[in-house]
Enzyme design. Sequence first.
Site, PDB file in Angstrom:
ATOM      1  N   GLY A 197       0.678  -1.690   0.220  1.00 16.81           N
ATOM      2  CA  GLY A 197       0.127   0.164   0.163  1.00 16.81           C
ATOM      3  C   GLY A 197       0.788   0.966  -0.046  1.00 16.81           C
ATOM      4  O   GLY A 197       0.639   1.995  -0.692  1.00 16.81           O
ATOM      5  N   HIS A 198       1.617   1.423   1.022  1.00 17.65           N
ATOM      6  CA  HIS A 198       2.758   2.309   0.796  1.00 17.65           C
ATOM      7  C   HIS A 198       3.346   2.532  -0.677  1.00 17.65           C
ATOM      8  O   HIS A 198       3.970   3.352  -1.269  1.00 17.65           O
ATOM      9  CB  HIS A 198       3.621   2.468   2.061  1.00 17.65           C
ATOM     10  CG  HIS A 198       3.588   1.902   3.152  1.00 17.65           C
ATOM     11  ND1 HIS A 198       3.291   1.333   4.039  1.00 17.65           N
ATOM     12  CD2 HIS A 198       2.425   3.021   4.560  1.00 17.65           C
ATOM     13  CE1 HIS A 198       2.854   1.729   5.727  1.00 17.65           C
ATOM     14  NE2 HIS A 198       2.499   2.967   5.416  1.00 17.65           N
TER      15      HIS A 198
END
Length: 283
Positions: A36-37
């Site tokens: 996600g990051h």
Amino acid sequence: MKSFSAKSDLQTYLNPLRKKKKKIGFVPTMGALHKGHLSLVKRALYKTDVCVVSIYVNPTQFNDFKDLESYPRTVDSDVLKLRQISDNIVVYVPTNEDIYGKDFSLSDFDFMGLDKIMEGANRPGHFKGVANVVERLINAVQPKFTFFGEKDYQQLSIIQHLNQKHRWRTTIVPCPTEREYNGLALSSRNQKLSETSREKSGVIYEILKQVKLKFSTNSMENLKLYVKKKISMHKDFIELEYFEIADELTLTPAKKNQKKLKYRAFIAAKVEGVRLIDNIQLN
Ligand code: PAF
């Protein structure tokens, strides 16, 4: 890849780039980086010339000391992951003193009530801590664009509100939630779950998707009852903290479906003592 732990060194590096009209993107994180990051970082690299990634577990946004203590800290492997993506990434790993000075004194913000519901109601002081660190980080980096995930939708709304009100002079770019194959929203906290619970927690997104399907034909009350019932069918491993349907713009909890408005459903649940949150756009 450059890495700094002092704001002054970071700025000495970034200022000449800014003068050369290079666009600076910023992804604030608390580390324990996951896909996600990394998707935010890739998005930033696509839109800008240099991407600053901060890695800082911000103590002031934790209302539970145990949660702060046990938050995963994996800076070395985080840096490795970033190095594999691009050389145009600048890592900022500040100390507490670099962010808060010696006395940790916090500013007050007017959240227009956005801090009184859902995450705000369940985690007193959380958004004050988030606002303080984000303001300080944005001041340090002075990015043209700052990237936030929609998984923490309430955080995103609050940051957008403060950015306008306090003229932080950056553009906030919302980015879609990344999910595991079973739908579980990616979060650094997922690392704390056992393999079995991680597997079973896919049910959270399953329920949200059902709510979306039922949204146009059911009342808010019915949908809330439905979620309570569904979660209670899995009470051997999951406990509901809240489920709410709210206006997507103002986050005001919805009483009935007004055709012109956009709504989102929000959920927080505990699995093995780990708080998991998620949300979905309904219409
Ligand atoms: O979303 C997070 O990881 C944190 O709340 C943030 C924005 C990095 C502030 O500490």
